[in-house]
Design a protein around this motif. Structure first.
Motif, PDB file in Angstrom:
ATOM      1  N   THR A   1     -18.885 -23.039  -6.573  1.00  0.00           N
ATOM      2  CA  THR A   1     -20.022 -23.855  -5.996  1.00  0.00           C
ATOM      3  C   THR A   1     -20.775 -24.482  -7.123  1.00  0.00           C
ATOM      4  O   THR A   1     -21.114 -24.021  -8.369  1.00  0.00           O
ATOM      5  N   THR A   2     -21.007 -25.878  -7.002  1.00  0.00           N
ATOM      6  CA  THR A   2     -21.642 -26.630  -7.984  1.00  0.00           C
ATOM      7  C   THR A   2     -23.287 -26.762  -7.620  1.00  0.00           C
ATOM      8  O   THR A   2     -23.490 -26.819  -6.389  1.00  0.00           O
ATOM      9  N   TRP A   3     -24.065 -26.778  -8.529  1.00  0.00           N
ATOM     10  CA  TRP A   3     -25.458 -26.814  -8.186  1.00  0.00           C
ATOM     11  C   TRP A   3     -26.170 -28.199  -7.898  1.00  0.00           C
ATOM     12  O   TRP A   3     -27.001 -28.874  -8.684  1.00  0.00           O
ATOM     13  N   GLY A   4     -25.522 -28.705  -6.861  1.00  0.00           N
ATOM     14  CA  GLY A   4     -26.078 -30.102  -6.451  1.00  0.00           C
ATOM     15  C   GLY A   4     -24.668 -30.850  -6.192  1.00  0.00           C
ATOM     16  O   GLY A   4     -23.578 -30.504  -6.345  1.00  0.00           O
ATOM     17  N   VAL A   5     -25.010 -32.242  -5.928  1.00  0.00           N
ATOM     18  CA  VAL A   5     -23.870 -32.960  -5.470  1.00  0.00           C
ATOM     19  C   VAL A   5     -23.748 -34.171  -6.520  1.00  0.00           C
ATOM     20  O   VAL A   5     -22.638 -34.017  -7.576  1.00  0.00           O
ATOM     21  N   ARG A   6     -24.993 -34.988  -6.723  1.00  0.00           N
ATOM     22  CA  ARG A   6     -24.767 -36.250  -7.620  1.00  0.00           C
ATOM     23  C   ARG A   6     -25.675 -35.608  -8.825  1.00  0.00           C
ATOM     24  O   ARG A   6     -26.575 -34.880  -8.833  1.00  0.00           O
ATOM     25  N   ASP A   7     -25.346 -36.350  -9.901  1.00  0.00           N
ATOM     26  CA  ASP A   7     -26.229 -36.197 -11.240  1.00  0.00           C
ATOM     27  C   ASP A   7     -27.543 -36.262 -10.980  1.00  0.00           C
ATOM     28  O   ASP A   7     -28.432 -35.474 -11.535  1.00  0.00           O
ATOM     29  N   CYS A   8     -28.039 -37.326 -10.229  1.00  0.00           N
ATOM     30  CA  CYS A   8     -29.495 -37.340  -9.930  1.00  0.00           C
ATOM     31  C   CYS A   8     -30.052 -36.241  -9.070  1.00  0.00           C
ATOM     32  O   CYS A   8     -31.243 -36.239  -9.019  1.00  0.00           O
ATOM     33  N   ASP A   9     -29.071 -35.385  -8.368  1.00  0.00           N
ATOM     34  CA  ASP A   9     -29.568 -34.456  -7.569  1.00  0.00           C
ATOM     35  C   ASP A   9     -29.869 -33.049  -8.449  1.00  0.00           C
ATOM     36  O   ASP A   9     -30.457 -32.208  -7.792  1.00  0.00           O
ATOM     37  N   SER A  10     -29.422 -33.172  -9.574  1.00  0.00           N
ATOM     38  CA  SER A  10     -29.567 -32.014 -10.402  1.00  0.00           C
ATOM     39  C   SER A  10     -30.679 -31.593 -11.042  1.00  0.00           C
ATOM     40  O   SER A  10     -31.606 -32.484 -11.629  1.00  0.00           O
ATOM     41  N   TRP A  11     -30.935 -30.107 -10.933  1.00  0.00           N
ATOM     42  CA  TRP A  11     -32.207 -29.995 -11.718  1.00  0.00           C
ATOM     43  C   TRP A  11     -32.216 -29.834 -13.196  1.00  0.00           C
ATOM     44  O   TRP A  11     -33.362 -29.969 -13.891  1.00  0.00           O
ATOM     45  N   ARG A  12     -30.926 -30.444 -13.494  1.00  0.00           N
ATOM     46  CA  ARG A  12     -30.751 -30.480 -15.262  1.00  0.00           C
ATOM     47  C   ARG A  12     -30.900 -31.828 -15.527  1.00  0.00           C
ATOM     48  O   ARG A  12     -30.747 -32.061 -16.659  1.00  0.00           O
ATOM     49  N   GLY A  13     -31.255 -32.576 -14.801  1.00  0.00           N
ATOM     50  CA  GLY A  13     -31.740 -34.204 -14.747  1.00  0.00           C
ATOM     51  C   GLY A  13     -30.881 -34.790 -15.777  1.00  0.00           C
ATOM     52  O   GLY A  13     -29.959 -35.128 -15.333  1.00  0.00           O
ATOM     53  N   SER A  14     -31.438 -35.016 -17.044  1.00  0.00           N
ATOM     54  CA  SER A  14     -30.567 -35.965 -17.983  1.00  0.00           C
ATOM     55  C   SER A  14     -29.280 -35.485 -18.477  1.00  0.00           C
ATOM     56  O   SER A  14     -28.486 -35.999 -19.023  1.00  0.00           O
ATOM     57  N   ASP A  15     -29.132 -34.186 -18.182  1.00  0.00           N
ATOM     58  CA  ASP A  15     -27.911 -33.610 -18.624  1.00  0.00           C
ATOM     59  C   ASP A  15     -26.667 -34.315 -17.754  1.00  0.00           C
ATOM     60  O   ASP A  15     -25.449 -33.972 -18.307  1.00  0.00           O
ATOM     61  N   ASN A  16     -26.761 -34.968 -16.775  1.00  0.00           N
ATOM     62  CA  ASN A  16     -25.529 -35.375 -15.845  1.00  0.00           C
ATOM     63  C   ASN A  16     -24.628 -34.478 -15.652  1.00  0.00           C
ATOM     64  O   ASN A  16     -23.466 -34.751 -15.797  1.00  0.00           O
ATOM     65  N   ALA A  17     -25.018 -33.408 -15.085  1.00  0.00           N
ATOM     66  CA  ALA A  17     -24.314 -32.127 -15.339  1.00  0.00           C
ATOM     67  C   ALA A  17     -23.179 -31.882 -14.091  1.00  0.00           C
ATOM     68  O   ALA A  17     -22.474 -30.929 -14.034  1.00  0.00           O
ATOM     69  N   LEU A  18     -23.023 -33.032 -13.171  1.00  0.00           N
ATOM     70  CA  LEU A  18     -22.455 -32.701 -11.840  1.00  0.00           C
ATOM     71  C   LEU A  18     -21.310 -33.497 -11.854  1.00  0.00           C
ATOM     72  O   LEU A  18     -20.841 -34.197 -12.662  1.00  0.00           O
ATOM     73  N   LEU A  19     -20.384 -33.630 -10.580  1.00  0.00           N
ATOM     74  CA  LEU A  19     -19.181 -34.221 -10.479  1.00  0.00           C
ATOM     75  C   LEU A  19     -19.159 -35.651  -9.813  1.00  0.00           C
ATOM     76  O   LEU A  19     -18.324 -36.420 -10.087  1.00  0.00           O
ATOM     77  N   PHE A  20     -20.653 -35.947  -9.445  1.00  0.00           N
ATOM     78  CA  PHE A  20     -20.593 -37.595  -8.922  1.00  0.00           C
ATOM     79  C   PHE A  20     -21.610 -38.008  -9.703  1.00  0.00           C
ATOM     80  O   PHE A  20     -22.823 -37.237  -9.825  1.00  0.00           O
ATOM     81  N   ASP A  21     -21.710 -39.252  -9.979  1.00  0.00           N
ATOM     82  CA  ASP A  21     -22.782 -39.982 -10.668  1.00  0.00           C
ATOM     83  C   ASP A  21     -23.634 -40.420  -9.545  1.00  0.00           C
ATOM     84  O   ASP A  21     -23.579 -40.081  -8.476  1.00  0.00           O
ATOM     85  N   CYS A  22     -24.963 -41.061  -9.926  1.00  0.00           N
ATOM     86  CA  CYS A  22     -25.820 -41.327  -9.180  1.00  0.00           C
ATOM     87  C   CYS A  22     -25.678 -42.138  -8.011  1.00  0.00           C
ATOM     88  O   CYS A  22     -26.365 -42.289  -7.154  1.00  0.00           O
ATOM     89  N   ASN A  23     -24.626 -43.134  -8.345  1.00  0.00           N
ATOM     90  CA  ASN A  23     -24.016 -43.870  -7.180  1.00  0.00           C
ATOM     91  C   ASN A  23     -23.142 -43.309  -6.220  1.00  0.00           C
ATOM     92  O   ASN A  23     -22.572 -43.895  -5.319  1.00  0.00           O
ATOM     93  N   GLY A  24     -22.586 -41.964  -6.491  1.00  0.00           N
ATOM     94  CA  GLY A  24     -21.780 -41.467  -5.852  1.00  0.00           C
ATOM     95  C   GLY A  24     -20.405 -41.380  -6.132  1.00  0.00           C
ATOM     96  O   GLY A  24     -19.622 -40.891  -5.371  1.00  0.00           O
TER      97      GLY A  24
END
Ligand code: XIL
Length: 298
Positions: free
Chosen positions: A262-285
């Motif tokens: 499980t990833t902790w969110g979907v897009r970077d901008c959904d992430s609790w880690r904010g500016s870490d851009n920590a997820l698999l999709f960017d803010c535009n999806g």
């Protein structure tokens, strides 16, 4: 497979995301969620402060919305989290002793009963071990009710929802270290005494490198006779984000009892880690290199 969920399913695994239920009405978000993921977990809506804001008054609105979305879209649900030292309602923060113990166990019973039959795996207890070299339990109001609070919670959860897999979940357990060994010893003790535990969740909130013994650590838990799951994966940018995502995925696949990621969110901008851009999709999806690394590893 050409999506995370299809590729994971071919390997007998699920691929999940943490969801903020308020975003389920945003189509750009839900399009990705429904296309790529076949497991969901509530980012906040099933926590104690959300589900029992006043003692004995339960609010299942957010959790129920997530469960319906999951059922309508063929997704399983991880339940997160019945007991945790954080995000407790104010009334519980001020309690101690047998009053707190009884309130906590009642919480487990009520919430697990409400969602009975709808949860694949419950994080029964979250983050109960201390960071650092002690390998000991974390000090908390729950811990001060007695060292047996964790097993009491697991027994109550089993009684309330016998079909759910019951997990212990924690972070900074990404290799063989004092904290993960403390948890390992607890799980081994629970298995030897028949305390009902089925799985261990490795949050895997990762920085710019991955412990070399990440897979070996998963394997030693699996060898105790529990499933393991990667439950809150996110990876800081600035290092080899895509490489780390790929390595975590390969480690899970190499451990037969690692049942899903499980990833902790979907897009970077959904992430609790904010500016870490920590997820698999960017803010535009858009799919990131990390996405491709995961898909290629699956
Ligand atoms: C985080 C959520 O993502 C935030 O929205 C919230 O403000 C704080 O909690 N470990 C956990 C999760 O088990 O519940 C936490 O989620 C992240 C760390």
């Amino acid at each position: 497979g050409t999506t995370l969920k299809a590729a994971a399913a071919e390997k007998g695994r699920y691929f999940g995301a943490a969801v903020a239920t308020g975003k389920l009405s945003t189509s750009a978000y839900t399009t990705i969620l429904n296309r790529e993921f076949n497991s969901v977990v509530a980012e906040n809506e099933m926590k104690w402060d959300a589900t029992e804001p006043q003692q004995g008054q339960f609010n299942y609105g957010g959790g129920d919305r997530l469960v319906s979305h999951a059922q309508a879209n063929g997704m399983s649900v991880r339940g997160h989290a019945l007991l945790w030292y954080q995000q407790q309602p104010g009334w519980a923060q001020g309690m101690s002793g047998s009053a707190l113990r009884n309130a906590a166990i009642n919480h487990v019973t009520q919430v697990a009963t409400h969602f009975r039959g709808k949860i694949h795996s419950w994080d029964v207890v979250n983050e109960a071990f201390a960071d650092g070299g002690s390998g000991a339990r974390r000090d908390s109001n729950l811990q001060r009710t007695g060292n047996d609070w964790i097993e009491a919670a697991f027994r109550a959860a089993r009684a309330a929802d016998p079909g759910a897999k019951l997990c212990y979940n924690d972070y900074n357990t990404d290799g063989i270290n004092a904290k993960s060994t403390g948890i390992y010893n607890m799980v081994r003790d629970f298995k030897s005494r028949g305390v009902p535990i089925d799985c261990v969740g490795f949050q895997s909130h990762l920085g710019t490198s991955l412990a070399g013994d990440y897979q070996a650590n998963l394997q030693r838990f699996a060898d105790l006779g529990v499933d393991v799951q990667i439950t809150e994966l996110d990876v800081m940018t600035g290092g080899n984000q895509a490489t780390i995502y790929g390595s975590v995925t390969r480690a899970c696949l190499a451990v037969s009892r690692c049942t899903g990621i499980t990833t902790w969110g979907v897009r970077d901008c959904d992430s609790w880690r904010g500016s870490d851009n920590a997820l698999l999709f960017d803010c535009n999806g858009n799919k990131k290199a990390a996405y491709t690394a995961v898909l290629d590893a699956l």
